[in-house]
Write a protein that holds these residues in place. Structure first.
Motif, PDB file in Angstrom:
ATOM      1  N   GLY A  35     -16.387   3.095  -7.152  1.00  0.00           N
ATOM      2  CA  GLY A  35     -17.401   4.137  -7.171  1.00  0.00           C
ATOM      3  C   GLY A  35     -16.970   5.430  -7.812  1.00  0.00           C
ATOM      4  N   ILE A  36     -15.798   5.468  -8.442  1.00  0.00           N
ATOM      5  CA  ILE A  36     -15.263   6.694  -9.022  1.00  0.00           C
ATOM      6  C   ILE A  36     -15.718   6.892 -10.464  1.00  0.00           C
ATOM      7  CG2 ILE A  36     -13.151   7.882  -9.751  1.00  0.00           C
ATOM      8  CD1 ILE A  36     -13.446   7.970  -6.788  1.00  0.00           C
ATOM      9  N   CYS A  37     -15.640   5.828 -11.274  1.00  0.00           N
ATOM     10  CA  CYS A  37     -15.751   5.982 -12.727  1.00  0.00           C
ATOM     11  C   CYS A  37     -17.174   5.922 -13.261  1.00  0.00           C
ATOM     12  CB  CYS A  37     -14.908   4.922 -13.424  1.00  0.00           C
ATOM     13  SG  CYS A  37     -15.573   3.240 -13.276  1.00  0.00           S
ATOM     14  N   PHE A  38     -18.094   5.309 -12.523  1.00  0.00           N
ATOM     15  CA  PHE A  38     -19.497   5.171 -12.930  1.00  0.00           C
ATOM     16  C   PHE A  38     -19.669   4.309 -14.182  1.00  0.00           C
ATOM     17  CE2 PHE A  38     -19.630   8.636 -10.035  1.00  0.00           C
ATOM     18  CZ  PHE A  38     -20.912   8.679  -9.504  1.00  0.00           C
ATOM     19  N   GLU A  39     -18.665   3.513 -14.523  1.00  0.00           N
ATOM     20  CA  GLU A  39     -18.794   2.631 -15.683  1.00  0.00           C
ATOM     21  C   GLU A  39     -19.688   1.421 -15.405  1.00  0.00           C
ATOM     22  OE1 GLU A  39     -18.293   3.640 -18.510  1.00  0.00           O
ATOM     23  OE2 GLU A  39     -16.278   3.239 -19.253  1.00  0.00           O
TER      24      GLU A  39
END
Length: 522
Positions: free
Chosen positions: A50-54
């Motif tokens: 859930g950190i990178c939003f890729e």
């Protein structure tokens, strides 16, 4: 036999195991691409946390949903195509929820769970907030409704008994200091949660450090812990040909997990110099428990070469990674793979602490003996205070939880035990940091056209012409995307020595309807 659900992926019918994440379902369906970047590149899972939003996809018509944070549901429609802009009514029609407590703990990893337990057991009204689907943090990641890893169970069960209120799928995006305490704002499934707490305890954990190299945006290239998290979320990695690379002891459990998942781990590459790693290994003779743990992990992929002083110079492929080129500075070898798990250690998550004005040093929150920060009533525990691992996080969480409840006595037997454990574990962490610090050669990997900011496709050549983080943001949009610099910010710090520009709310993306509601209540 596991229960299955039916869904559609880009209009194609598919079935998958119930209770897994959408990201895992896509991987299991052979769909490695989640979205197209602003310049049209194919992008897949990177962090799986859930950190990178890729991994943003459209789910049941709602665009920009993180596939790694959503569970599959029967009848769900998932699209990896660019979302169409349509007029939609607000999803957030429920009234805002407000509550008050003595201690609000942000983050339900080992530090946060330990802190919440100790604060609640000390009779403080305690609320635990976490964006994840279940407690345990990334190290003890598990799916809701399924048994937590054995190491996490005693604390998870203790949390249930403690009386603390745990609120998952709750993302804190703003925090302010007020007279008598703090006010936190969080986005939930239902709308906005507003928490007034007399004291706040930040246990926000860490994320992986990604350093750019040519080809690192190819689907199938992901974080080391990201690959492990994807498997823990329900992805089948059986038959994958994997290379694990980067730096630090995390490579051991990651390689062991991938082997357990059925992947063919063909190479583990550690960038630290062989002599430094050997000296570190010899020092473990004084820590037989850690040495035994490392040996157990290594046994899980005992037939796999483990090369020191070696790093990934380039990822090669078309629709997905097909090989990686590795180097030790002189020779260059190419290894075929369809999964490259690459990261260079961890970075503390300090956005909320910085927003609230905490003193920082070397990227970490400065704390007192009681884990209280420079801001009165605001405590920090675990990785935001500097990367030190799960045992240190638990010790610091216990200290901070007791202190936030007004019950920590530094000179008591328990106080001395916890402070001693913290000092010992922090000392060990310092040795780790020195041994596995990323080498300077990694700064030379990116080419002028190598993407550094994955959200905005800002390239190394354009960024190298900037004079600092602010200019890079204004002229090349580095750090202006959905992840808000969580991926490119530390990379820019390593490449150019730039500090992050500023922190301002919301520290995590939130729906406009949520932000409008907060503005109305201000």
């Amino acid at each position: 036999m596991a229960e299955t659900v039916a869904l559609s992926i880009d209009g194609r019918a598919a079935t998958c195991e119930s209770g897994i994440t959408v990201a895992a379902a896509l991987e299991n369906a052979g769909q490695s691409v989640c979205r197209r970047s602003v310049s049209g590149e194919s992008r897949g899972v990177l962090c799986a946390m859930g950190i990178c939003f890729e991994c943003r996809v459209t789910i049941d018509g709602a665009p920009h949903q993180r596939a790694c944070m959503e569970l599959v549901m029967d009848g769900m429609e998932v699209s990896t195509q660019a979302p169409r802009l349509t007029a939609q009514g607000s999803r957030f029609t429920a009234p805002r929820e407000a509550l008050e407590c003595d201690v609000a703990v942000v983050g339900a990893g080992p530090a946060g769970v330990a802190a919440a337990c100790r604060a609640a057991e000390a009779a403080a009204r305690t609320v635990l907030l976490d964006e994840g689907l279940a407690g345990g943090g990334q190290i003890h990641r598990h799916l809701p409704g399924r048994e937590a890893p054995e190491a996490a169970r005693p604390w998870i069960e203790r949390l249930t008994r403690s009386g603390a209120s745990a609120r998952y799928e709750t993302a804190v995006f703003d925090a302010v200091r007020e007279e008598g305490g703090f006010r936190l704002f969080a986005e939930t499934r239902a709308g906005t949660l507003e928490v007034f707490a007399k004291r706040v305890l930040l246990a926000t954990g860490a994320r992986e450090l990604f350093l750019p190299f040519p080809g690192w945006t190819l689907p199938g290239v992901m974080g080391a812990a990201g690959a492990q998290a994807l498997w823990k979320s329900g992805a089948s990695l059986s038959g994958r040909r994997a290379v694990v690379a980067g730096s630090g002891p995390l490579l051991l459990p990651v390689a062991a997990s991938l082997a357990k998942a059925g992947a063919d781990v063909v190479l583990v590459a550690e960038q630290a110099a062989p002599g430094a790693v050997l000296r570190f290994g010899a020092s473990l003779l004084r820590s037989p428990g850690k040495l035994a743990e490392a040996a157990r992990y290594r046994a899980a992929f005992r037939g796999t070469p483990y090369r020191f002083g070696t790093w990934v110079a380039e990822a090669l492929g078309g629709a997905r990674v097909e090989a990686v080129a590795l180097t030790g500075g002189e020779e260059r070898i190419t290894v075929a793979c369809d999964l490259a798990a690459v990261a260079y250690g961890l970075v503390p998550n300090t956005e909320l602490a910085r927003l609230l004005g905490c003193e920082m040093r070397a990227g970490a929150v400065v704390v007192k003996e009681t884990q209280e920060s420079s801001v009165a009533g605001l405590f920090c525990a675990g990785e935001p205070c500097g990367i030190a691992g799960v045992d240190a996080a638990i010790a610091e969480g216990e200290i901070a939880g007791l202190a936030a409840a007004g019950r920590f006595e530094t000179t008591s037997a328990e106080g001395r035990r916890l402070r001693g454990a913290r000092a010992r574990l922090r000392g060990f962490a310092s040795v780790l940091a020195r041994t596995f610090a990323p080498r300077s050669e990694l700064r030379a990997l990116a080419r002028p056209d190598t993407i550094v900011c994955r959200c905005e496709d800002a390239r190394f050549g354009d960024l190298a012409a900037c004079g600092g983080a602010r200019e890079a943001k204004l002229s090349a949009r580095a750090g202006m995307g959905a992840c808000q610099g969580r991926v490119c910010g530390p990379a820019l710090g390593f490449l150019f020595g730039w500090d992050s520009d500023t922190v301002r709310p919301p520290v995590k993306p939130a729906a406009l309807g949520i932000l409008a509601g907060v503005e109305e209540s201000a």
